[in-house]
Structure formats: C-alpha cells, structure tokens
Design a protein around this motif. Structure first.
Motif, PDB file in Angstrom:
ATOM      1  N   ARG A 116       0.835  -1.204   0.000  1.00 38.52           N
ATOM      2  CA  ARG A 116       0.000   0.000   0.000  1.00 38.52           C
ATOM      3  C   ARG A 116       0.868   1.251   0.000  1.00 38.52           C
ATOM      4  O   ARG A 116       0.574   2.222  -0.668  1.00 38.52           O
ATOM      5  N   ASP A 117       1.967   1.210   0.754  1.00 39.69           N
ATOM      6  CA  ASP A 117       2.799   2.406   0.852  1.00 39.69           C
ATOM      7  C   ASP A 117       3.726   2.565  -0.341  1.00 39.69           C
ATOM      8  O   ASP A 117       4.050   3.677  -0.740  1.00 39.69           O
ATOM      9  N   LEU A 118       4.176   1.425  -0.900  1.00 40.21           N
ATOM     10  CA  LEU A 118       5.178   1.526  -1.960  1.00 40.21           C
ATOM     11  C   LEU A 118       4.574   1.823  -3.326  1.00 40.21           C
ATOM     12  O   LEU A 118       5.219   2.446  -4.160  1.00 40.21           O
ATOM     13  N   THR A 119       3.334   1.354  -3.556  1.00 39.61           N
ATOM     14  CA  THR A 119       2.780   1.493  -4.898  1.00 39.61           C
ATOM     15  C   THR A 119       2.720   2.956  -5.363  1.00 39.61           C
ATOM     16  O   THR A 119       3.164   3.257  -6.478  1.00 39.61           O
ATOM     17  N   PRO A 120       2.222   3.908  -4.534  1.00 44.86           N
ATOM     18  CA  PRO A 120       2.240   5.301  -5.015  1.00 44.86           C
ATOM     19  C   PRO A 120       3.644   5.807  -5.292  1.00 44.86           C
ATOM     20  O   PRO A 120       3.871   6.509  -6.288  1.00 44.86           O
ATOM     21  N   VAL A 121       4.602   5.404  -4.436  1.00 43.00           N
ATOM     22  CA  VAL A 121       5.986   5.847  -4.653  1.00 43.00           C
ATOM     23  C   VAL A 121       6.498   5.314  -5.980  1.00 43.00           C
ATOM     24  O   VAL A 121       7.158   6.017  -6.747  1.00 43.00           O
ATOM     25  N   ILE A 123       4.757   4.489  -8.608  1.00 46.20           N
ATOM     26  CA  ILE A 123       4.115   5.183  -9.727  1.00 46.20           C
ATOM     27  C   ILE A 123       4.786   6.540  -9.936  1.00 46.20           C
ATOM     28  O   ILE A 123       5.065   6.966 -11.065  1.00 46.20           O
ATOM     29  N   LEU A 124       5.115   7.191  -8.812  1.00 45.38           N
ATOM     30  CA  LEU A 124       5.776   8.491  -8.885  1.00 45.38           C
ATOM     31  C   LEU A 124       7.166   8.355  -9.518  1.00 45.38           C
ATOM     32  O   LEU A 124       7.542   9.149 -10.391  1.00 45.38           O
ATOM     33  N   VAL A 125       7.927   7.343  -9.066  1.00 43.95           N
ATOM     34  CA  VAL A 125       9.271   7.123  -9.616  1.00 43.95           C
ATOM     35  C   VAL A 125       9.180   6.842 -11.109  1.00 43.95           C
ATOM     36  O   VAL A 125       9.979   7.343 -11.911  1.00 43.95           O
ATOM     37  N   SER A 126       8.172   6.057 -11.490  1.00 45.95           N
ATOM     38  CA  SER A 126       7.990   5.732 -12.894  1.00 45.95           C
ATOM     39  C   SER A 126       7.736   6.993 -13.712  1.00 45.95           C
ATOM     40  O   SER A 126       8.349   7.205 -14.764  1.00 45.95           O
ATOM     41  N   ALA A 127       6.852   7.856 -13.195  1.00 47.44           N
ATOM     42  CA  ALA A 127       6.564   9.108 -13.910  1.00 47.44           C
ATOM     43  C   ALA A 127       7.809   9.978 -13.985  1.00 47.44           C
ATOM     44  O   ALA A 127       8.085  10.607 -15.012  1.00 47.44           O
ATOM     45  N   LYS A 135      16.171  14.468 -20.663  1.00 49.43           N
ATOM     46  CA  LYS A 135      17.415  15.192 -20.370  1.00 49.43           C
ATOM     47  C   LYS A 135      18.528  14.279 -19.875  1.00 49.43           C
ATOM     48  O   LYS A 135      19.686  14.477 -20.206  1.00 49.43           O
ATOM     49  N   GLU A 136      18.186  13.298 -19.052  1.00 46.49           N
ATOM     50  CA  GLU A 136      19.178  12.453 -18.388  1.00 46.49           C
ATOM     51  C   GLU A 136      18.874  11.001 -18.744  1.00 46.49           C
ATOM     52  O   GLU A 136      17.852  10.719 -19.345  1.00 46.49           O
ATOM     53  N   PRO A 137      19.725  10.062 -18.316  1.00 51.85           N
ATOM     54  CA  PRO A 137      19.364   8.649 -18.511  1.00 51.85           C
ATOM     55  C   PRO A 137      18.032   8.320 -17.861  1.00 51.85           C
ATOM     56  O   PRO A 137      17.743   8.761 -16.745  1.00 51.85           O
ATOM     57  N   GLY A 138      17.241   7.570 -18.528  1.00 43.66           N
ATOM     58  CA  GLY A 138      15.884   7.256 -18.075  1.00 43.66           C
ATOM     59  C   GLY A 138      15.077   6.978 -19.318  1.00 43.66           C
ATOM     60  O   GLY A 138      15.641   6.762 -20.369  1.00 43.66           O
ATOM     61  N   GLY A 139      13.762   6.959 -19.190  1.00 43.47           N
ATOM     62  CA  GLY A 139      12.963   6.792 -20.393  1.00 43.47           C
ATOM     63  C   GLY A 139      11.877   5.769 -20.228  1.00 43.47           C
ATOM     64  O   GLY A 139      11.595   5.292 -19.129  1.00 43.47           O
ATOM     65  N   ALA A 140      11.249   5.441 -21.364  1.00 46.54           N
ATOM     66  CA  ALA A 140      10.020   4.665 -21.341  1.00 46.54           C
ATOM     67  C   ALA A 140      10.240   3.275 -20.759  1.00 46.54           C
ATOM     68  O   ALA A 140       9.437   2.800 -19.958  1.00 46.54           O
ATOM     69  N   PHE A 141      11.334   2.613 -21.141  1.00 42.02           N
ATOM     70  CA  PHE A 141      11.457   1.233 -20.691  1.00 42.02           C
ATOM     71  C   PHE A 141      11.716   1.152 -19.202  1.00 42.02           C
ATOM     72  O   PHE A 141      11.103   0.332 -18.500  1.00 42.02           O
ATOM     73  N   GLN A 142      12.574   2.021 -18.697  1.00 41.54           N
ATOM     74  CA  GLN A 142      12.844   2.032 -17.260  1.00 41.54           C
ATOM     75  C   GLN A 142      11.568   2.340 -16.486  1.00 41.54           C
ATOM     76  O   GLN A 142      11.248   1.682 -15.487  1.00 41.54           O
ATOM     77  N   GLY A 144       8.482   1.919 -17.475  1.00 43.53           N
ATOM     78  CA  GLY A 144       7.554   0.803 -17.580  1.00 43.53           C
ATOM     79  C   GLY A 144       7.944  -0.356 -16.681  1.00 43.53           C
ATOM     80  O   GLY A 144       7.085  -1.005 -16.076  1.00 43.53           O
ATOM     81  N   ALA A 145       9.249  -0.583 -16.548  1.00 48.54           N
ATOM     82  CA  ALA A 145       9.708  -1.682 -15.691  1.00 48.54           C
ATOM     83  C   ALA A 145       9.364  -1.409 -14.236  1.00 48.54           C
ATOM     84  O   ALA A 145       8.912  -2.307 -13.508  1.00 48.54           O
ATOM     85  N   VAL A 146       9.548  -0.155 -13.790  1.00 47.68           N
ATOM     86  CA  VAL A 146       9.209   0.180 -12.398  1.00 47.68           C
ATOM     87  C   VAL A 146       7.702   0.007 -12.177  1.00 47.68           C
ATOM     88  O   VAL A 146       7.257  -0.549 -11.161  1.00 47.68           O
TER      89      VAL A 146
END
Lengths: 236, 102
Positions: A116-121, A123-127, A135-142, A144-146
């Motif tokens: 319950r506590d981790l799921t919002p986090v 989703i936030l990390v994913s966004a 701008k930096e390393p990251g992107g759709a696949f990362q 989506g994986a999170v």
C-alpha cells in the motif's frame, strides 16, 4: 532427460574440430579489431549536430525516439509478441487447473502495508523516470519496468491487478505502445512527408506523448507476461 | 592496449564461448543461456566500441551504439522469456505424455 545428456549432441571429434574453428574465428576477429582500434568511425558528431532538432537533450533518447525510432517501434512489437504468446500459453496451462481461490494464501499484514505504501511511490518514480528521460538517462522502458514491478508486488501480496489478456482494456493497453508509434509514423508522413520525421517545434511534446504510451504499454506487457508464467495455484 | 580494446576482446571471447556451447549442447536451458552469453558478448563489443578518445584526449561516447544496445537488451530479454515459456510448456507436454492420460 536430465542435465546429464548435456554434451550428447555432438561427438567428441566434432566438438574438438568446432573448438579449433571457433578459436580460429576468434583470432581473425581479434586481429581485425586490433587493426580497427584507432579508426574513427563514430556517429557522435552527426548526433550532436542534429540534437537541437530532436526535441530532447539526452542524445541516447534522441537516437531511440527520433533518429532510430523504427528500432524502438520494433522493440515494442517484439515485447508485444512475447506478451501475447506467453499469455496464450498461460491460458492453456491454467485452464484445466480447476478453480482454486487465491484467498487461501495467507498474506502477512506487513506485506500488505508495504504494498500500500510503496505502490504510489513506484508510480511516482515511474513518472519521474519517464519525464527525466528527455534530459538524463531514463525513459520509457525504465519507467515501464518500475510500473510493472509495482504490479508484481501487488500480485505477491494477493491483490493482483487485472492481467487477463483477453480483456478488451488490457488488449488496448498492450497495443498502445506499438500503435502510438505506428500512428505517429503515419501522421508524420502526412505532416512532413517522411516517416518518423517530427517537426522541430513539436518534437519534444510528441516524443513525450509516445513515451507515455510506450511506458503504459511496456508495464502492461511485462505484467501480463509475468502473470502468465507464474504458477497457477496448484503447481509448486 | 586500451581498455576498450580489452573489453572488445572479452566480448569476442564471450561470443565464441556461447556459440560453442549453443552448438554442442542438447539441453534447452543450457542452449538458451549460451545464446544469452553470445548476445552479451556482442553488447560488450558494441559498448566498448562506443568509447573513443577525441582529438584532445577526452573520452567521448557515441550515443548510437548505446541506443542500439538498449534496444538489443530488451529484445534479448524478451526472446529469453519467450524461449523459457516455450521450454516450460514443452516440458509439461512431454512429462504429461510420459505419464500417460489420466
């Protein structure tokens, strides 16, 4: 049919001939590499010249989503193929397994509150990963994986998300990523006359839209694949 | 010998080791792992070749091989997942046919 027959495919003579041939190939490749070592065959300058026209400032994202967008579209198509195949095989496997409610698995309250506590986090990390990919390393696949790992966590805590690939909304999400790429390619054909050739002013927002669609789609594809290969109740 | 050359040679060695096992073994799981190792050798070669020294001695990275390797990793993981799913299904079917219909 254990692991003991691991080497039975080829007789020993064949194997030693193969080993010699492979060492020969290795020497040729190593020699070629040695002579190529200081040859300047780099596309860095080309990418850096074109980077202002790509709509993003991270060169890897620019290559993935703009200059070589075709590769990324096919990558999503491969993932879609895997998700559909795994889903179909999982459906065949779990069909005769009988009805067994998942509630019989006892779930610790700690796991539930963690989910319950981790799921919002997550989703936030994913966004964040999706957004920072420009701008930096990251992107759709990362991203989506999170997001998919949030689904996996929910699955393990006994509160699975919907994962049936026959569901229409799940199907829509599965094809969303590849579909967004295809539609954008065809739309760009109308606007600029070339596939995947985004107009400079719109490129940034266009890439973000495609990446958002790809993130959702990747998360659903990974999660559907995961659920399809998970043991279905009565299996150890 | 530069670091990138060393990594490239290791990549070639990994590729050949994987190729040898993939061609000689008859165990499915081992073959899938061997093909993965082949793929990783190619990725290593690609990433190592992306690092080059510019005229002023500064390391510059070529984004094109990086993007290709990113795509390649996803495709390799997907293909491995598909292969493992098929092997599991094959195993189930063959064990079911050995036990006979119940």
């Amino acid at each position: 049919m254990n692991a003991t027959d691991a080497n039975s495919a080829v007789p020993p003579l064949g194997r030693s001939l193969l080993a010699i041939a492979l060492v020969g190939i290795g020497l040729v490749l190593g020699w070629a590499l040695w002579h190529q070592a200081n040859a300047q065959a780099s596309l860095t300058a080309t990418v850096m010249t074109e980077l202002p026209n790509s709509g993003v400032t991270n060169p890897v994202t620019a290559v993935l989503l703009n200059f070589r967008a075709f590769d990324t579209m096919l990558e999503l198509a491969v993932l879609l193929l895997v998700a559909v195949t795994a889903g179909m095989l999982g459906e065949r496997r779990t069909a005769p397994a009988g009805e067994r409610p998942a509630e019989t698995v006892s779930v610790s309250p700690l796991l539930l509150s963690l989910t319950r506590d981790l799921t919002p986090v997550m989703i936030l990390v994913s966004a964040y990963l999706l957004w920072v990919g420009a701008k930096e390393p990251g992107g759709a696949f990362q991203a989506g994986a999170v997001l998919a790992s949030a689904g996996v966590l929910a699955h393990f805590s006994g509160r699975s998300w919907r994962s049936d690939h026959r569901d229409t909304s799940i199907r829509m999400l599965l094809v969303l990523g590849t579909g967004a790429f295809l539609i954008s390619a065809l739309a760009m054909l109308g606007v600029t006359g070339t596939y995947f050739d985004y107009p400079v002013a719109w490129a940034g927002i266009w890439i973000l839209a495609i990446e958002t669609a790809a993130t959702l789609s990747i998360a659903v594809m990974l999660y559907v694949t995961f659920c399809a290969v998970m043991p279905g109740g009565d299996r150890p | 010998m530069s670091t990138s050359l060393l990594f490239s040679l290791c990549g070639i060695a990994l590729f050949l080791l994987g190729l040898y096992v993939a061609l000689t073994t008859s165990a499915m799981l081992r073959r899938i792992l061997a093909i993965n190792i082949m793929g990783n050798g190619v990725f290593m070669l690609f990433i190592a070749s992306a690092y080059q020294r510019g005229e002023d001695g500064v390391l510059i990275t070529d984004p094109v091989p990086h993007a290709l390797v990113l795509t390649g990793i996803v495709v390799a993981v997907s293909a491995t997942a598909l292969a493992l799913t098929l092997v599991c299904r094959l195993h189930e079917l063959s064990s079911a046919s050995h036990e006979g219909p119940e």
